[in-house]
Design a protein around this motif. Structure first.
Motif, PDB file in Angstrom:
ATOM      1  N   VAL A 272       0.860  -1.179   0.000  1.00 45.33           N
ATOM      2  CA  VAL A 272       0.000   0.000   0.000  1.00 45.33           C
ATOM      3  C   VAL A 272       0.901   1.235   0.000  1.00 45.33           C
ATOM      4  N   PRO A 273       0.766   2.083  -1.021  1.00 46.61           N
ATOM      5  CA  PRO A 273       1.562   3.312  -1.028  1.00 46.61           C
ATOM      6  C   PRO A 273       1.040   4.261   0.041  1.00 46.61           C
ATOM      7  N   ARG A 294       3.845  -5.271  -5.984  1.00 47.56           N
ATOM      8  CA  ARG A 294       2.706  -4.686  -6.684  1.00 47.56           C
ATOM      9  C   ARG A 294       2.033  -3.691  -5.764  1.00 47.56           C
ATOM     10  N   ALA A 295       1.753  -2.512  -6.289  1.00 48.09           N
ATOM     11  CA  ALA A 295       1.051  -1.503  -5.508  1.00 48.09           C
ATOM     12  C   ALA A 295      -0.435  -1.849  -5.469  1.00 48.09           C
ATOM     13  N   ALA A 297      -4.116  -0.176  -3.986  1.00 50.27           N
ATOM     14  CA  ALA A 297      -4.703   1.017  -3.392  1.00 50.27           C
ATOM     15  C   ALA A 297      -6.145   0.775  -2.973  1.00 50.27           C
ATOM     16  N   HIS A 301      -8.040  -4.081  -5.860  1.00 52.10           N
ATOM     17  CA  HIS A 301      -6.678  -4.393  -6.302  1.00 52.10           C
ATOM     18  C   HIS A 301      -6.162  -5.649  -5.612  1.00 52.10           C
ATOM     19  N   GLU A 304      -7.861  -8.726  -6.913  1.00 54.45           N
ATOM     20  CA  GLU A 304      -7.385  -9.012  -8.273  1.00 54.45           C
ATOM     21  C   GLU A 304      -6.054  -9.766  -8.204  1.00 54.45           C
ATOM     22  N   GLU A 305      -5.196  -9.357  -7.308  1.00 54.95           N
ATOM     23  CA  GLU A 305      -3.874  -9.965  -7.243  1.00 54.95           C
ATOM     24  C   GLU A 305      -3.897 -11.355  -6.615  1.00 54.95           C
TER      25      GLU A 305
ATOM     26  N   PRO B 273       4.117   7.875  -5.178  1.00 54.09           N
ATOM     27  CA  PRO B 273       2.936   7.357  -4.490  1.00 54.09           C
ATOM     28  C   PRO B 273       2.346   8.455  -3.609  1.00 54.09           C
ATOM     29  N   GLY B 274       1.130   8.240  -3.191  1.00 50.01           N
ATOM     30  CA  GLY B 274       0.491   9.157  -2.267  1.00 50.01           C
ATOM     31  C   GLY B 274      -0.500   8.377  -1.431  1.00 50.01           C
ATOM     32  N   PRO B 275      -1.242   9.069  -0.591  1.00 53.67           N
ATOM     33  CA  PRO B 275      -2.214   8.342   0.220  1.00 53.67           C
ATOM     34  C   PRO B 275      -3.233   7.653  -0.693  1.00 53.67           C
ATOM     35  N   VAL B 276      -3.544   6.407  -0.415  1.00 48.50           N
ATOM     36  CA  VAL B 276      -4.534   5.718  -1.245  1.00 48.50           C
ATOM     37  C   VAL B 276      -5.922   6.295  -1.011  1.00 48.50           C
ATOM     38  N   HIS B 285      -1.499   5.652  -8.624  1.00 48.36           N
ATOM     39  CA  HIS B 285      -1.490   4.258  -8.191  1.00 48.36           C
ATOM     40  C   HIS B 285      -1.901   3.324  -9.322  1.00 48.36           C
ATOM     41  N   LEU B 288       1.189   2.946 -11.244  1.00 50.49           N
ATOM     42  CA  LEU B 288       2.146   2.084 -10.547  1.00 50.49           C
ATOM     43  C   LEU B 288       1.860   0.614 -10.801  1.00 50.49           C
ATOM     44  N   ARG B 289       0.614   0.317 -11.110  1.00 47.87           N
ATOM     45  CA  ARG B 289       0.238  -1.082 -11.333  1.00 47.87           C
ATOM     46  C   ARG B 289       0.505  -1.523 -12.774  1.00 47.87           C
TER      47      ARG B 289
END
Lengths: 386, 386
Positions: A272-273, A294-295, A297, A301, A304-305, B273-276, B285, B288-289
């Motif tokens: 998680v960013p 893998r990011a 958020a 997500h 999915e992963e 990145p930043g806050p999700v 984000h 990023l994926r």
């Protein structure tokens, strides 16, 4: 009796021990216990086991030790689950891959699968973990991290995924609590005895997890949570679940090691960013820069992963394992030099195998313990198949 | 005269036009202008150029048009830089890679290199861009985004990197301003005429960039900043710099396209990145994926990533380009079917080449315009090498 031996052996050395794990998998707990008691294993292993047993290593003593632990479990109202039990989570066997470097990378410490798990809670362990995601992260989490951990755990629980974590302050606790609040299943994997939850301030949470989810541990009752044990424990969090999500982590954070275990296991290592201005996300961003991370958020997500590799949690392929598949490269090479019929001394085997005499002298006793080789008159030859 | 023709041609069609760009690169601006005026190019190209010229397409008219634009530049106190000029940034030529799908992916619109750039400022363009990083992002940036953009630009400028951006509100402006404040070089790439900076509220900033950095544009004076032009312009931001950093971006954001161009070009596509929990980081984000994106959380990360490909900004390898290297696959195939000596009609060439008659009829006139093929008596044969 197998059960007593599994439990006894599991408590005689620190969990994850590769030497003992290898022998048990190869020859079963009975012959393994016999090898241990007749000191056909390393000195270290004998020493550690003797200290823990508190008396000379003898098969009946090991068995009695296991029996006492099983009684302890009864008294504590918990159960002990062993590899032969129906509810044993077969995905833990994947740990042998990183324990032996099957994936090309060897872990930095012993990472063998557990030999037994202490379990408190109303669910079958294998069922609870069949569709599970680990959420881990910093103890000194920020409001942001706690919020995101809770949000992800809530969404996963709502979608029928079990939330696995380590029961710690911060991210772990936020994930467990959100899963509980959603009415989902959550599994806390302890790094100490199941009767002494740590941290103490989470006692109430652990009680509730024990009633509605599962609390599990590899350690016997009263085992204190040494720092090293968290690192040993982390492999079980990663190996239990379909993927691991790291929510917040400072640059140096034990939770990063859990993510690393997931990566070594070939399971999704999800990150998680967070704000790059937050020290509590610095470890996450370092992880994101590692190949294969893998990011994520959102819950979508994550699903999915982890959804992709659902099948990866199936039992290991059951093609029969050749006896020497599990040996380390040197021992395998030594084995190539062992004669079939006429026993040869270690030095000649070393020459035949193309290894040093020292390597041969070191490997041969283990090959004997494992049943690959027979020691006869100062020499060695291949053991006959049983 | 070459100069007038480059400038004239550059303003006769929308920048990035692949058909015109291809002809100019193949045969130079003189023959290209001749092909345009004798209508040996597509109808669309003729139509667009005629409209912009405001009179029938004739070579002297195109030249005069270019001369007038060069006068305009003088009057505005700016210069026009063309591909033959010393200060032309050779890395822009990499755009032909994505324009023609050399990288396996074809861009979603024409992305040919510019034919001319209007430039205001005291630095040589090629020198200013030799070590440059693009910082782009949302106009509706948050305080977090503006802070991070400024922080990165400051650090890059301090390390001698030029900061390239689009001059927009939000992230772009924060990056330009921080570079200026650090005493570094910053380059603003406009999507409109160089004499009408957009947004108007950045007029003062553009003036200062024109004095201490560089303001550049592909469009002639007074060209308005149509929405489409930002997307056309973005390829220049990505192609000018060693890598592109996306700081904040909502799910739908033009800045994501700039990052996509960098990715297509094989340049580092870097994401902060930043806050999700922030909608202004959602686009980051998502990026990023995508395979190949790299998270960056500090100036050091950015420099680590762009430093690696320093050599990639060197001019394109100067191995001689074979004439048909630059053709699209169909035309290349058609060319295979063109006889060496005895002219054949389009239909027979189609049959020989294994393409449809329609494809052959479409490609042959272009192959003639490009000098690969001669049209003789309703038929076609390969042109003799000059």
């Amino acid at each position: 009796m197998t059960r007593e031996l599994y439990v006894g052996l599991s408590a005689l050395v620190e969990p994850g021990n590769r030497e003992l794990g290898q022998i048990v998998r190869r020859v079963g707990p009975y012959v393994a216990a016999d090898a241990l008691c007749s000191e056909r294993v390393s000195e270290q292993l004998v020493g550690a086991a003797t200290t823990r047993l508190g008396e000379p290593l003898r098969l009946p003593a090991v068995e009695a030790f296991g029996a006492r632990l099983l009684d302890d479990a009864d008294r504590l109202g918990v159960r002990i689950v062993c590899p032969d039990d129906e509810e044993w989570p077969s995905q833990l066997a994947h740990l042998v891959r990183i324990s032996r470097g099957y994936t090309g990378q060897v872990a930095d410490r012993d990472t063998d699968p557990p030999l037994a798990l202490w379990v408190r809670g109303p669910h079958r362990l294998d069922h609870a973990l069949a569709r599970s995601v680990a959420i881990v992260g910093a103890r000194a989490a920020t409001g942001y991290g706690n919020y995101v951990a809770g949000d992800l755990a809530h969404g996963l629980a709502e979608s029928g995924w079990t939330v696995v974590s380590g029961g710690a302050l911060g991210i772990d606790g936020a994930a467990h609590r959100a899963a509980l609040a959603t009415g989902g299943v959550t599994v806390a994997v302890l790094a100490c005895g199941i009767n002494r939850p740590y941290p103490v301030s989470h006692t109430g949470m652990f009680e509730r997890i024990g009633e509605e989810g599962l609390v599990i541990s590899e350690w016997p009752p009263d085992a204190p949570p040494y720092k090293l044990r968290f690192l040993i424990r982390n492999r079980v969090i990663a190996a239990s679940s379909a993927g691991t999500v790291l929510v917040e982590a400072a640059h140096r954070s034990g939770a990063r090691q859990t993510l690393g275990r997931a990566r070594l296991l070939g399971r999704p290592a999800l990150v998680v960013p967070g704000p790059v201005t937050s020290a509590m996300s610095a470890g996450c961003h370092e992880e994101l820069r590692i190949e294969g991370a893998r990011a994520v958020a959102s819950v979508a997500h994550v699903i999915e992963e982890v959804g992709r590799i659902g099948t990866d949690l199936a039992p290991l392929p059951s093609t029969p394992e050749r006896p020497h598949d599990r040996l380390d490269p040197t021992s395998r090479q030594v084995l190539e030099g062992v004669p079939i019929r006429k026993p040869l001394p270690a030095e000649e085997i070393a020459a035949a195998a193309g290894v040093s005499g020292r390597d041969a002298r070191r490997s041969l006793p283990m090959l004997v313990a494992l049943g690959h080789v027979e020691a006869i008159d100062q020499g060695y030859r291949l053991a006959r198949p049983a």
